[in-house]
Design a protein around this motif. Structure first.
Motif, PDB file in Angstrom:
ATOM      1  N   THR A 265       0.671  -1.460  -0.153  1.00  8.21           N
ATOM      2  CA  THR A 265      -0.268   0.414  -0.301  1.00  8.21           C
ATOM      3  C   THR A 265       0.687   1.174  -0.151  1.00  8.21           C
ATOM      4  N   LEU A 266       1.832   0.991   0.906  1.00  6.94           N
ATOM      5  CA  LEU A 266       3.276   2.500   1.246  1.00  6.94           C
ATOM      6  C   LEU A 266       3.442   2.683  -0.149  1.00  6.94           C
ATOM      7  N   VAL A 267       4.003   1.512  -0.680  1.00 12.72           N
ATOM      8  CA  VAL A 267       4.732   1.408  -2.063  1.00 12.72           C
ATOM      9  C   VAL A 267       3.745   2.335  -3.153  1.00 12.72           C
ATOM     10  N   GLN A 268       2.869   1.340  -3.489  1.00 13.79           N
ATOM     11  CA  GLN A 268       1.897   1.859  -4.865  1.00 13.79           C
ATOM     12  C   GLN A 268       1.724   2.907  -4.678  1.00 13.79           C
ATOM     13  N   ALA A 269       1.272   4.164  -3.117  1.00 12.72           N
ATOM     14  CA  ALA A 269       1.073   5.129  -3.620  1.00 12.72           C
ATOM     15  C   ALA A 269       2.356   6.176  -4.009  1.00 12.72           C
ATOM     16  N   GLN A 270       3.439   5.831  -2.711  1.00 11.06           N
ATOM     17  CA  GLN A 270       4.681   6.399  -3.773  1.00 11.06           C
ATOM     18  C   GLN A 270       4.908   6.182  -5.107  1.00 11.06           C
ATOM     19  N   LEU A 271       5.345   5.244  -5.222  1.00 11.25           N
ATOM     20  CA  LEU A 271       5.228   4.987  -7.207  1.00 11.25           C
ATOM     21  C   LEU A 271       4.130   5.340  -8.529  1.00 11.25           C
ATOM     22  N   GLN A 272       2.954   5.947  -7.731  1.00 10.10           N
ATOM     23  CA  GLN A 272       2.348   6.668  -8.350  1.00 10.10           C
ATOM     24  C   GLN A 272       2.245   8.396  -8.147  1.00 10.10           C
ATOM     25  N   LEU A 273       3.070   8.938  -7.213  1.00 12.11           N
ATOM     26  CA  LEU A 273       3.726   9.790  -7.081  1.00 12.11           C
ATOM     27  C   LEU A 273       4.939  10.429  -7.550  1.00 12.11           C
ATOM     28  N   LEU A 274       5.257   9.562  -7.463  1.00  8.53           N
ATOM     29  CA  LEU A 274       7.310   9.154  -8.367  1.00  8.53           C
ATOM     30  C   LEU A 274       7.091   9.818  -9.493  1.00  8.53           C
ATOM     31  N   CYS A 275       5.698   8.295 -10.663  1.00  5.24           N
ATOM     32  CA  CYS A 275       6.392   8.348 -11.821  1.00  5.24           C
ATOM     33  C   CYS A 275       5.452   9.877 -12.224  1.00  5.24           C
ATOM     34  N   GLU A 276       4.669  10.277 -11.439  1.00  8.51           N
ATOM     35  CA  GLU A 276       3.969  11.542 -11.428  1.00  8.51           C
ATOM     36  C   GLU A 276       5.105  12.586 -12.297  1.00  8.51           C
ATOM     37  N   ARG A 277       5.932  12.807 -10.708  1.00 10.15           N
ATOM     38  CA  ARG A 277       6.746  13.887 -10.687  1.00 10.15           C
ATOM     39  C   ARG A 277       8.049  13.939 -12.131  1.00 10.15           C
ATOM     40  N   MET A 278       7.977  12.690 -12.220  1.00 10.98           N
ATOM     41  CA  MET A 278       9.728  12.665 -13.007  1.00 10.98           C
ATOM     42  C   MET A 278       8.918  12.799 -14.841  1.00 10.98           C
ATOM     43  N   ARG A 279       7.753  12.227 -15.058  1.00 11.25           N
ATOM     44  CA  ARG A 279       6.629  11.663 -16.570  1.00 11.25           C
ATOM     45  C   ARG A 279       7.908  12.488 -17.849  1.00 11.25           C
TER      46      ARG A 279
END
Length: 367
Positions: free
Chosen positions: A116-130
């Motif tokens: 759960t923690l990882v999925q939230a961070q993955l989405q945020l990180l991918c959006e930041r560096m898209r």
């Protein structure tokens, strides 16, 4: 009773795109103080990293395990071949016994809160560096790995254990999550990868977990190597799965192209040949880039651990599978290209015959 100070680092690795521009990612993640870390040991010079990954801190959070709240540190490592490794570092409440540390590790096995923690961070990180990701898309294939990192382990008198004493630890419940005693033969087969360099360290590798005993907390080279090997494994698995999915589609596409009526039969395969060429080129280029991302140049400690990790993760077997499927694609391309060339030659021959017949008819009519 042994006293243990340590933590567990849960890795979740994802393919998020064809490639990542690391310089662009550095700029986009500047607010999180990203860095490009290399192994720091002298032995780390035996490992050549052509494009060091970007490491970024993602802050802290909490994880509830059996009603106990644990503080966790979140971070990520970004690889240029399209992989993002999310790390969740979980610490026990304090110093504990070896049995308590083992139980702590077992409770983390497949804990849903980590994902759960990882999925939230993955989405945020991918959006930041898209903007830095080429062909962004999170693949369905992912890798999980856990490193149990111990910085201090001592006996009743507070004396740190030696390498020989560390080797006698019962690691089966921690690394293999087995509660019943294993036979000596099973231990040899399941725990063959054991390494030590100094008189007070130990590294034990298994398919899903590793135990790293290293008194110097700042020395994370072994974790770096294991994470790199997992990132490479993920890419090999991803491209193997992609080629597996491509082959059945290819056969259907060939049948559809052959059934298509065309004035110029040699052109029926043009789109398919172009698709095959792109598929082979993309897969070959990225797999080569993944394998060459880290090179072992000497038989020293870190290099031995890295080689053992690749052997354990069956890297050669995955690469061999990819090579076989790429060979099928190349052979199919050659076959279709030959068939297209034959159709073109046949069309050209018919055209020549028609022209000759036309010339003869015109000559007769003029006579």
């Amino acid at each position: 009773m042994l006293t243990v100070l340590g933590s567990a680092i849960a890795y979740r690795l994802f393919d998020v795109g064809y490639a990542i521009d690391l310089e662009g990612a550095l700029a986009l993640l500047a607010a999180s103080a990203p860095d490009r870390v290399r192994p720091v040991r002298g032995e780390g010079q035996a490992l050549q990293i052509s494009n060091p990954p970007v490491t970024v801190s993602l802050g802290s959070d909490v994880l509830v395990v059996d009603e106990t709240v644990h503080d966790v540190e979140l971070s990520a490592r970004i690889f240029d071949f399209g992989v993002v490794s999310l790390r969740v570092r979980i610490r026990p409440p304090g110093a504990c016994s070896w049995e308590q540390f083992t139980a702590f590790g077992q409770r983390l096995e497949h804990h849903p809160g980590i994902n759960t923690l990882v999925q939230a961070q993955l989405q945020l990180l991918c959006e930041r560096m898209r903007p830095a990701i080429e062909r962004p898309a999170v693949a369905g294939v992912h890798e999980d790995y856990t490193v149990f990192r111990i910085t201090h382990i001592s006996d009743d008198q507070g004396t740190p254990l030696s390498a020989a004493e560390l080797a006698s630890l019962d690691v089966v419940p921690l690394l293999l999550n087995e509660t019943r005693p294993l036979s000596a033969e099973a231990r040899r087969e399941l725990l063959p990868h054991r390494f030590t360099y100094y008189g007070d360290d130990l590294a034990l590798l298994t398919w899903e977990n590793a135990l790293v005993v290293e008194p110097r907390e700042e020395d994370t080279d072994l974790q770096y190597i294991l994470e790199f090997a997992n990132a490479q494994l993920l890419e090999l698995r991803y491209y193997d799965a992609q080629l597996d999915a491509e082959l059945p589609k290819l056969y259907d596409a060939i049948e559809a192209a052959r059934a298509r009526r065309s004035v110029f039969p040699g052109r029926r395969f043009a789109a398919l040949l172009s698709r095959l060429q792109a598929q082979v080129a993309d897969s070959t280029e990225l797999v080569e880039r993944v394998e060459n991302a880290l090179k072992v140049t000497d038989d020293v400690y870190l290099a031995r651990v890295y080689s053992a990790a690749l052997e354990l993760f069956r890297g050669r077997a995955w690469r061999a599978g990819i090579d076989r499927k790429l060979a099928i694609l190349r052979e199919t391309y050659a076959m279709l290209n030959s068939e297209a060339q034959a159709h073109r030659s046949e069309t050209l021959e018919i055209a020549i015959v028609v022209l000759i017949v036309g010339e003869l008819v015109m000559a007769v009519l003029r006579g």
